[in-house]
Design a protein around this motif. Structure first.
Motif, PDB file in Angstrom:
ATOM      1  N   PRO A 102       7.003   4.929 -11.717  1.00 33.12           N
ATOM      2  CA  PRO A 102       6.882   3.586 -12.314  1.00 33.12           C
ATOM      3  C   PRO A 102       8.177   2.783 -12.265  1.00 33.12           C
ATOM      4  O   PRO A 102       8.148   1.578 -12.014  1.00 33.12           O
ATOM      5  N   ALA A 103       9.311   3.439 -12.499  1.00 34.02           N
ATOM      6  CA  ALA A 103      10.578   2.710 -12.478  1.00 34.02           C
ATOM      7  C   ALA A 103      10.860   2.140 -11.098  1.00 34.02           C
ATOM      8  O   ALA A 103      11.372   1.021 -10.972  1.00 34.02           O
ATOM      9  N   GLU A 104      10.533   2.883 -10.047  1.00 39.63           N
ATOM     10  CA  GLU A 104      10.752   2.400  -8.692  1.00 39.63           C
ATOM     11  C   GLU A 104       9.778   1.274  -8.354  1.00 39.63           C
ATOM     12  O   GLU A 104      10.141   0.316  -7.666  1.00 39.63           O
ATOM     13  N   GLN A 105       8.557   1.358  -8.855  1.00 40.02           N
ATOM     14  CA  GLN A 105       7.597   0.269  -8.660  1.00 40.02           C
ATOM     15  C   GLN A 105       8.107  -1.011  -9.299  1.00 40.02           C
ATOM     16  O   GLN A 105       8.008  -2.092  -8.703  1.00 40.02           O
ATOM     17  N   ARG A 106       8.649  -0.907 -10.493  1.00 39.20           N
ATOM     18  CA  ARG A 106       9.181  -2.089 -11.172  1.00 39.20           C
ATOM     19  C   ARG A 106      10.375  -2.657 -10.406  1.00 39.20           C
ATOM     20  O   ARG A 106      10.543  -3.875 -10.310  1.00 39.20           O
ATOM     21  N   ARG A 107      11.222  -1.778  -9.868  1.00 36.45           N
ATOM     22  CA  ARG A 107      12.389  -2.247  -9.117  1.00 36.45           C
ATOM     23  C   ARG A 107      11.957  -3.012  -7.872  1.00 36.45           C
ATOM     24  O   ARG A 107      12.477  -4.092  -7.569  1.00 36.45           O
ATOM     25  N   PRO A 148       0.829  -1.210   0.000  1.00 41.56           N
ATOM     26  CA  PRO A 148       0.000   0.000   0.000  1.00 41.56           C
ATOM     27  C   PRO A 148       0.866   1.265   0.000  1.00 41.56           C
ATOM     28  O   PRO A 148       1.826   1.375   0.756  1.00 41.56           O
ATOM     29  N   GLY A 149       0.537   2.176  -0.867  1.00 42.28           N
ATOM     30  CA  GLY A 149       1.316   3.407  -0.993  1.00 42.28           C
ATOM     31  C   GLY A 149       2.348   3.363  -2.097  1.00 42.28           C
ATOM     32  O   GLY A 149       2.809   4.413  -2.560  1.00 42.28           O
ATOM     33  N   ASP A 150       2.723   2.154  -2.539  1.00 39.33           N
ATOM     34  CA  ASP A 150       3.734   2.051  -3.598  1.00 39.33           C
ATOM     35  C   ASP A 150       3.242   2.627  -4.918  1.00 39.33           C
ATOM     36  O   ASP A 150       4.056   2.984  -5.788  1.00 39.33           O
ATOM     37  N   GLU A 151       1.917   2.710  -5.082  1.00 38.78           N
ATOM     38  CA  GLU A 151       1.384   3.254  -6.333  1.00 38.78           C
ATOM     39  C   GLU A 151       1.728   4.742  -6.499  1.00 38.78           C
ATOM     40  O   GLU A 151       1.626   5.291  -7.603  1.00 38.78           O
TER      41      GLU A 151
END
Length: 218
Positions: free
Chosen positions: A198-203, A191-194
């Motif tokens: 986007p690059a950090e989410q993929r990492r 929760p909160g990662d959204e």
């Protein structure tokens, strides 16, 4: 109503309502509205898939299909089953009359329980392995004659120990016990990662891959 034991066992005759409830939950957890295979229904009934189960469960599914309570279709050359509107109405009527139609432990909760327990049993040993690798790293730092191979080998063992410890900590402390009202999928974003780029989410998603699979902990 007969209630199937919580662990996978040999198939025994069960009430039609329990089969309907198993199909309903299986479709919800798998997330395939077109239906689920017989083996998946069996697992939600708490019984081992296999020829014994197939020979006994298939006629019951087919009978419920003939009665209009289930809908059969084909997916990847296999029969799949889903509740019809009539089947859902039958379940809802039973529940309204006070019949809880209690299913055994779901596959997703069974997986959580097994890995939660396994992580607790392994945590101390994994922690010890990591401490040993860290101690070895300290020894190498103090050894000016340490070879490059020694460092390469340490990188492998230290990384593996870190992944094992991370996986165990996740399964023991961070993986929330599943609620059968919802499918339990490891989306690998918290929760909160959204709100992150986007690059950090993929990492982060790549970093967390395999955290529910002890074989992927390294």
């Amino acid at each position: 109503m007969n209630v199937v034991p919580s662990e996978l066992g040999r198939f025994e005759p069960v009430d039609d309502l329990l089969v309907l409830a198993a199909v309903e939950r299986a479709v919800l957890h798998i997330g395939r509205s077109e239906g689920v295979r017989l083996d998946t229904v069996a697992e939600h009934l708490g019984v081992r898939p296999g020829s014994w189960t197939t020979r006994r469960l298939r006629p019951q599914l087919e009978s419920l299909g003939s009665e209009g309570a289930l809908v059969r279709s084909r997916r990847l050359s296999h029969d799949v089953w889903a509740l019809s509107d009539a089947g859902l109405a039958t379940l809802e009527a039973a529940r309204a009359m006070g019949d809880p139609v209690e299913l055994p432990e779901s596959p997703q909760h069974r997986l959580w329980r097994r890995l939660h327990t396994e992580a607790g049993e392994r945590l101390e040993r994994i922690d010890g392995e990591l401490r040993a690798s860290l101690a070895h790293a300290g020894d190498l730092v103090e050894d000016p004659q340490a070879s490059s191979d020694a460092w390469f080998e340490l990188a492998t063992s230290l990384g593996s120990a870190c992944r094992r410890l991370g996986g165990a900590i996740y399964c023991l402390r961070e993986w929330v016990e599943p609620d059968d009202a919802h499918p339990d999928r490891d989306v690998r974003l918290d929760p909160g990662d959204e709100l992150l780029p986007p690059a950090e989410q993929r990492r982060l998603s790549a970093l967390r891959a395999g955290r529910r699979n002890p074989h992927d902990w390294g």
